[in-house]
Scaffold this motif. Structure first.
Motif, PDB file in Angstrom:
ATOM      1  N   LYS A 114      -0.211   3.880   4.910  1.00  0.00           N
ATOM      2  CA  LYS A 114      -1.527   4.122   4.741  1.00  0.00           C
ATOM      3  C   LYS A 114      -2.038   3.256   3.469  1.00  0.00           C
ATOM      4  CE  LYS A 114      -3.550   7.936   5.299  1.00  0.00           C
ATOM      5  NZ  LYS A 114      -4.342   7.915   6.277  1.00  0.00           N
ATOM      6  N   ILE A 115      -3.046   2.374   3.774  1.00  0.00           N
ATOM      7  CA  ILE A 115      -3.440   1.639   2.534  1.00  0.00           C
ATOM      8  C   ILE A 115      -4.879   1.960   2.142  1.00  0.00           C
ATOM      9  CG2 ILE A 115      -4.417  -1.018   1.915  1.00  0.00           C
ATOM     10  CD1 ILE A 115      -2.405  -1.774   3.929  1.00  0.00           C
ATOM     11  N   ARG A 116      -5.245   2.275   0.755  1.00  0.00           N
ATOM     12  CA  ARG A 116      -6.393   2.598   0.574  1.00  0.00           C
ATOM     13  C   ARG A 116      -6.909   1.626  -0.701  1.00  0.00           C
ATOM     14  NH1 ARG A 116      -5.140   9.034   0.313  1.00  0.00           N
ATOM     15  NH2 ARG A 116      -3.106   8.386  -0.275  1.00  0.00           N
ATOM     16  N   THR A 117      -8.259   1.468  -0.734  1.00  0.00           N
ATOM     17  CA  THR A 117      -8.822   0.607  -1.658  1.00  0.00           C
ATOM     18  C   THR A 117     -10.427   0.779  -1.804  1.00  0.00           C
ATOM     19  OG1 THR A 117      -8.931  -1.797  -2.793  1.00  0.00           O
ATOM     20  CG2 THR A 117      -9.200  -1.428  -0.360  1.00  0.00           C
ATOM     21  N   ASN A 118     -10.892   0.158  -3.025  1.00  0.00           N
ATOM     22  CA  ASN A 118     -12.479   0.280  -3.144  1.00  0.00           C
ATOM     23  C   ASN A 118     -12.686  -1.124  -3.541  1.00  0.00           C
ATOM     24  OD1 ASN A 118     -14.937   0.461  -5.141  1.00  0.00           O
ATOM     25  ND2 ASN A 118     -14.650   2.519  -4.307  1.00  0.00           N
TER      26      ASN A 118
END
Length: 245
Positions: free
Chosen positions: A168-172
């Motif tokens: 799972k990849i999460r970024t802003n």
């Protein structure tokens, strides 16, 4: 990042490719005919292309443990270490745009997978209850070059699935939160060799391989890890490109 309303969607079919060109010794990925909606692409270094990667199911076993660590073999509660064939996993994450592919820093990257006998930590299943355990889970944040590295073991298998690791990849970006979830896969021939060893062998012969797995058939070829022998185990790697526009 508690609310990821902007899940990434497929921008091209899996057969569409982004053209690779080279200038001054640097690989430049030129994006063509891109729809405007967000998506994730995988940069497969074994072919001269930047290929759109499939988003795949999260599955029932994700737990947001918030365990920032590179070595995920241990259980932080009691210090026990999961046994299995060593696996060094390296992921390189880039942002894809019309100007090329740029390493993406400060991206939260979670991985989780089962142990050598097909058991996940911190969940209740009809075959096991491991609530409170936290083995084979963790996250890293990409460095300035877009890299994360994990030390783990080669995953086992369980009924109904081929061998895999969840990611799972999460970024802003520009005030918007993005989340991408998929799965990483292994060459069947290598898995067969691994599973002749302890502790995997005690589980018996696995019942499902890649081409028989419905989730794998939906783009899993693009998520096959590149594997090479390393010491008593393997080194695995994959380049992942995110289109966040």
């Amino acid at each position: 990042m508690n609310n990821y309303k902007h899940s990434l969607r497929r921008m091209l079919s899996r057969r569409e490719m982004l053209t690779l060109s080279r200038a001054a010794g640097t690989a430049i990925f030129v994006v063509g005919c891109m729809p405007k909606r967000s998506n994730v692409a995988v940069l497969v270094s074994s072919v001269p292309a930047c290929i759109v990667s499939p988003e795949q199911t999260e599955g029932p076993y994700f737990v947001d443990e918030k365990l920032k660590r590179a070595d995920i073999r241990t259980d932080p509660n009691d210090g026990s270490v999961k046994q299995g064939v060593p696996l060094e996993l390296t992921l390189h994450i880039s942002q894809v745009s019309s100007n090329g592919c740029t390493p993406l820093a400060s991206v939260i990257t979670d991985i989780w997978h089962c142990d050598a006998l097909g058991v996940y930590s911190d969940v209740t299943d009809r075959n096991f209850d491991t609530v409170g355990k936290k083995f084979l889970r963790g996250y890293q944040i990409t460095d300035a070059l877009g890299n994360v590295q994990f030390t783990t073991i080669y995953p086992g298998w369980y009924e109904g699935r081929t061998v895999h690791i969840h990611i799972k990849i999460r970024t802003n970006v520009s005030g918007k939160n993005y989340e991408f979830t998929s799965q990483l896969y292994f060459d069947d021939a290598i898995s067969d060799r691994v599973y002749t060893q302890a502790p995997y062998a005690s589980k018996g012969e696995r019942t499902l391989k890649n081409t028989d797995d419905g989730i794998f058939r939906d783009g899993g070829e693009q998520m096959l890890l590149k594997l090479k022998p390393q010491g008593q185990g393997y080194a695995a790697s994959l380049d992942i490109g995110l289109n966040l526009t």
